[in-house]
Design a protein around this motif. Structure first.
Motif, PDB file in Angstrom:
ATOM      1  N   THR A 220       0.851  -1.186   0.000  1.00 68.35           N
ATOM      2  CA  THR A 220       0.000   0.000   0.000  1.00 68.35           C
ATOM      3  C   THR A 220       0.885   1.233   0.000  1.00 68.35           C
ATOM      4  O   THR A 220       1.957   1.252   0.621  1.00 68.35           O
ATOM      5  CB  THR A 220      -0.933   0.043   1.222  1.00 68.35           C
ATOM      6  OG1 THR A 220      -0.155   0.016   2.413  1.00 68.35           O
ATOM      7  CG2 THR A 220      -1.907  -1.129   1.202  1.00 68.35           C
ATOM      8  N   ALA A 221       0.441   2.249  -0.723  1.00 69.80           N
ATOM      9  CA  ALA A 221       1.168   3.514  -0.806  1.00 69.80           C
ATOM     10  C   ALA A 221       0.216   4.627  -0.390  1.00 69.80           C
ATOM     11  O   ALA A 221      -0.846   4.798  -0.987  1.00 69.80           O
ATOM     12  CB  ALA A 221       1.673   3.749  -2.223  1.00 69.80           C
ATOM     13  N   GLU A 222       0.605   5.356   0.641  1.00 69.42           N
ATOM     14  CA  GLU A 222      -0.231   6.440   1.150  1.00 69.42           C
ATOM     15  C   GLU A 222       0.582   7.726   1.156  1.00 69.42           C
ATOM     16  O   GLU A 222       1.692   7.767   1.676  1.00 69.42           O
ATOM     17  CB  GLU A 222      -0.717   6.113   2.558  1.00 69.42           C
ATOM     18  CG  GLU A 222      -1.698   7.130   3.103  1.00 69.42           C
ATOM     19  CD  GLU A 222      -2.310   6.693   4.422  1.00 69.42           C
ATOM     20  OE1 GLU A 222      -3.086   7.480   4.981  1.00 69.42           O
ATOM     21  OE2 GLU A 222      -2.019   5.579   4.892  1.00 69.42           O
TER      22      GLU A 222
ATOM     23  N   LEU B  61       5.079   3.470   2.419  1.00 73.38           N
ATOM     24  CA  LEU B  61       4.853   2.152   1.840  1.00 73.38           C
ATOM     25  C   LEU B  61       4.825   1.085   2.923  1.00 73.38           C
ATOM     26  O   LEU B  61       5.650   1.099   3.837  1.00 73.38           O
ATOM     27  CB  LEU B  61       5.971   1.819   0.847  1.00 73.38           C
ATOM     28  CG  LEU B  61       6.272   2.861  -0.226  1.00 73.38           C
ATOM     29  CD1 LEU B  61       7.508   2.459  -1.014  1.00 73.38           C
ATOM     30  CD2 LEU B  61       5.078   3.063  -1.138  1.00 73.38           C
ATOM     31  N   GLN B  62       3.876   0.145   2.807  1.00 65.59           N
ATOM     32  CA  GLN B  62       3.822  -0.989   3.725  1.00 65.59           C
ATOM     33  C   GLN B  62       3.296  -2.206   2.973  1.00 65.59           C
ATOM     34  O   GLN B  62       2.327  -2.117   2.225  1.00 65.59           O
ATOM     35  CB  GLN B  62       2.926  -0.716   4.923  1.00 65.59           C
ATOM     36  CG  GLN B  62       2.909  -1.874   5.904  1.00 65.59           C
ATOM     37  CD  GLN B  62       2.191  -1.559   7.198  1.00 65.59           C
ATOM     38  OE1 GLN B  62       1.375  -0.649   7.266  1.00 65.59           O
ATOM     39  NE2 GLN B  62       2.494  -2.319   8.225  1.00 65.59           N
TER      40      GLN B  62
ATOM     41  N   VAL C  91       3.487  -8.833   4.579  1.00 57.26           N
ATOM     42  CA  VAL C  91       4.639  -8.779   5.486  1.00 57.26           C
ATOM     43  C   VAL C  91       4.633  -7.380   6.120  1.00 57.26           C
ATOM     44  O   VAL C  91       5.360  -6.484   5.691  1.00 57.26           O
ATOM     45  CB  VAL C  91       5.968  -9.031   4.726  1.00 57.26           C
ATOM     46  CG1 VAL C  91       7.145  -9.101   5.689  1.00 57.26           C
ATOM     47  CG2 VAL C  91       5.881 -10.299   3.888  1.00 57.26           C
ATOM     48  N   PRO C  92       3.777  -7.158   7.132  1.00 60.42           N
ATOM     49  CA  PRO C  92       3.556  -5.815   7.669  1.00 60.42           C
ATOM     50  C   PRO C  92       4.810  -5.100   8.178  1.00 60.42           C
ATOM     51  O   PRO C  92       4.856  -3.885   8.197  1.00 60.42           O
ATOM     52  CB  PRO C  92       2.570  -6.036   8.819  1.00 60.42           C
ATOM     53  CG  PRO C  92       1.892  -7.322   8.491  1.00 60.42           C
ATOM     54  CD  PRO C  92       2.914  -8.145   7.769  1.00 60.42           C
ATOM     55  N   GLY C  93       5.830  -5.829   8.545  1.00 65.36           N
ATOM     56  CA  GLY C  93       7.065  -5.202   9.006  1.00 65.36           C
ATOM     57  C   GLY C  93       7.901  -4.614   7.893  1.00 65.36           C
ATOM     58  O   GLY C  93       8.874  -3.901   8.148  1.00 65.36           O
ATOM     59  N   ALA C  94       7.551  -4.901   6.653  1.00 61.90           N
ATOM     60  CA  ALA C  94       8.281  -4.359   5.502  1.00 61.90           C
ATOM     61  C   ALA C  94       7.727  -2.975   5.181  1.00 61.90           C
ATOM     62  O   ALA C  94       6.632  -2.831   4.653  1.00 61.90           O
ATOM     63  CB  ALA C  94       8.158  -5.286   4.303  1.00 61.90           C
ATOM     64  N   LEU C  95       8.506  -1.958   5.543  1.00 62.55           N
ATOM     65  CA  LEU C  95       8.103  -0.559   5.394  1.00 62.55           C
ATOM     66  C   LEU C  95       9.173   0.212   4.654  1.00 62.55           C
ATOM     67  O   LEU C  95      10.356  -0.116   4.736  1.00 62.55           O
ATOM     68  CB  LEU C  95       7.922   0.089   6.771  1.00 62.55           C
ATOM     69  CG  LEU C  95       6.998  -0.592   7.761  1.00 62.55           C
ATOM     70  CD1 LEU C  95       7.227  -0.040   9.153  1.00 62.55           C
ATOM     71  CD2 LEU C  95       5.566  -0.411   7.330  1.00 62.55           C
TER      72      LEU C  95
ATOM     73  N   ALA D 263       7.673  -0.079  -6.064  1.00 63.33           N
ATOM     74  CA  ALA D 263       7.853  -1.525  -6.182  1.00 63.33           C
ATOM     75  C   ALA D 263       9.314  -1.915  -5.998  1.00 63.33           C
ATOM     76  O   ALA D 263       9.635  -2.828  -5.225  1.00 63.33           O
ATOM     77  CB  ALA D 263       7.327  -2.024  -7.526  1.00 63.33           C
ATOM     78  N   GLU D 264      10.200  -1.235  -6.676  1.00 65.64           N
ATOM     79  CA  GLU D 264      11.625  -1.554  -6.556  1.00 65.64           C
ATOM     80  C   GLU D 264      12.143  -1.309  -5.140  1.00 65.64           C
ATOM     81  O   GLU D 264      12.910  -2.104  -4.603  1.00 65.64           O
ATOM     82  CB  GLU D 264      12.447  -0.750  -7.557  1.00 65.64           C
ATOM     83  CG  GLU D 264      13.907  -1.109  -7.486  1.00 65.64           C
ATOM     84  CD  GLU D 264      14.680  -0.696  -8.721  1.00 65.64           C
ATOM     85  OE1 GLU D 264      15.905  -0.649  -8.606  1.00 65.64           O
ATOM     86  OE2 GLU D 264      14.076  -0.449  -9.769  1.00 65.64           O
ATOM     87  N   GLN D 265      11.693  -0.238  -4.519  1.00 66.28           N
ATOM     88  CA  GLN D 265      12.137   0.100  -3.166  1.00 66.28           C
ATOM     89  C   GLN D 265      11.708  -0.951  -2.141  1.00 66.28           C
ATOM     90  O   GLN D 265      12.407  -1.189  -1.169  1.00 66.28           O
ATOM     91  CB  GLN D 265      11.586   1.472  -2.763  1.00 66.28           C
ATOM     92  CG  GLN D 265      11.967   1.935  -1.387  1.00 66.28           C
ATOM     93  CD  GLN D 265      13.469   2.176  -1.234  1.00 66.28           C
ATOM     94  OE1 GLN D 265      14.150   2.515  -2.185  1.00 66.28           O
ATOM     95  NE2 GLN D 265      13.969   1.977  -0.031  1.00 66.28           N
ATOM     96  N   MET D 266      10.573  -1.606  -2.362  1.00 65.78           N
ATOM     97  CA  MET D 266      10.035  -2.550  -1.377  1.00 65.78           C
ATOM     98  C   MET D 266      10.564  -3.973  -1.517  1.00 65.78           C
ATOM     99  O   MET D 266      10.413  -4.786  -0.607  1.00 65.78           O
ATOM    100  CB  MET D 266       8.512  -2.551  -1.448  1.00 65.78           C
ATOM    101  CG  MET D 266       7.884  -1.308  -0.847  1.00 65.78           C
ATOM    102  SD  MET D 266       8.239  -1.104   0.910  1.00 65.78           S
ATOM    103  CE  MET D 266       7.303  -2.454   1.600  1.00 65.78           C
ATOM    104  N   ARG D 267      11.194  -4.305  -2.634  1.00 72.22           N
ATOM    105  CA  ARG D 267      11.681  -5.677  -2.826  1.00 72.22           C
ATOM    106  C   ARG D 267      12.649  -6.104  -1.727  1.00 72.22           C
ATOM    107  O   ARG D 267      12.533  -7.193  -1.179  1.00 72.22           O
ATOM    108  CB  ARG D 267      12.335  -5.826  -4.197  1.00 72.22           C
ATOM    109  CG  ARG D 267      11.350  -5.979  -5.300  1.00 72.22           C
ATOM    110  CD  ARG D 267      12.007  -6.317  -6.641  1.00 72.22           C
ATOM    111  NE  ARG D 267      11.020  -6.274  -7.673  1.00 72.22           N
ATOM    112  CZ  ARG D 267      10.680  -5.187  -8.349  1.00 72.22           C
ATOM    113  NH1 ARG D 267      11.285  -4.053  -8.120  1.00 72.22           N
ATOM    114  NH2 ARG D 267       9.737  -5.238  -9.263  1.00 72.22           N
ATOM    115  N   GLU D 268      13.608  -5.272  -1.402  1.00 69.44           N
ATOM    116  CA  GLU D 268      14.610  -5.649  -0.402  1.00 69.44           C
ATOM    117  C   GLU D 268      14.015  -5.858   0.991  1.00 69.44           C
ATOM    118  O   GLU D 268      14.270  -6.893   1.614  1.00 69.44           O
ATOM    119  CB  GLU D 268      15.740  -4.626  -0.345  1.00 69.44           C
ATOM    120  CG  GLU D 268      16.816  -5.011   0.642  1.00 69.44           C
ATOM    121  CD  GLU D 268      17.944  -3.990   0.715  1.00 69.44           C
ATOM    122  OE1 GLU D 268      18.832  -4.190   1.550  1.00 69.44           O
ATOM    123  OE2 GLU D 268      17.944  -3.010  -0.051  1.00 69.44           O
ATOM    124  N   PRO D 269      13.226  -4.902   1.536  1.00 72.46           N
ATOM    125  CA  PRO D 269      12.677  -5.151   2.876  1.00 72.46           C
ATOM    126  C   PRO D 269      11.744  -6.364   2.928  1.00 72.46           C
ATOM    127  O   PRO D 269      11.738  -7.099   3.920  1.00 72.46           O
ATOM    128  CB  PRO D 269      11.948  -3.862   3.243  1.00 72.46           C
ATOM    129  CG  PRO D 269      11.878  -3.037   2.018  1.00 72.46           C
ATOM    130  CD  PRO D 269      12.907  -3.553   1.063  1.00 72.46           C
TER     131      PRO D 269
END
Length: 121
Positions: free
Chosen positions: A66-68, A76-77, A81-85, A95-101
């Motif tokens: 989700t992007a707010e 982004l969350q 996997v709620p801990g991936a922020l 999308a690219e920024q969230m792959r690693e977390p």
């Protein structure tokens, strides 16, 4: 002997076990996961599943983020996997920024993570 595919997602206290077509249960360790799934199925269906074959698959194929909008940034969350922020200034990089977390927290290879971004108000 029936076979069940179970997708595993790491979380703070253990593992979520997503049993295809059946539902979700949990286990403290991956070693405990097959028996936990058999117990879950036995309770759900009211019969013995001790002979069921359990195939564990690490992670999910696709993750929803989700992007707010928060000022000049997008917060982004990951839903699964709620801990991936994270945060980005431009939504196109979410999308690219969230792959690693996601990969780090879910214990899956980063190259296997596919991200779908949903804008929320």
């Amino acid at each position: 002997m029936p076979t069940y595919t179970v997708r595993t997602i790491k979380w703070r206290d253990g593992w979520e076990l997503h049993v295809d077509g059946e539902g979700v249960t949990q286990a403290r360790t991956l070693e405990d996961a097959p028996q936990e799934v058999r117990d879950y199925l036995s309770v759900k269906h009211g019969r013995d599943f001790s002979d069921a074959r359990i195939e564990l698959v690490r992670g999910l194929e696709q993750y929803t983020v989700t992007a707010e909008r928060s000022g000049k940034w997008w917060a982004l969350q990951c839903v699964e996997v709620p801990g991936a922020l994270s945060q980005v200034k431009k939504l196109e990089y979410a999308a690219e920024q969230m792959r690693e977390p996601i990969a780090w927290i879910a214990y899956v290879p980063e190259e296997s993570v596919r991200v779908v971004v949903q804008v929320v108000s």
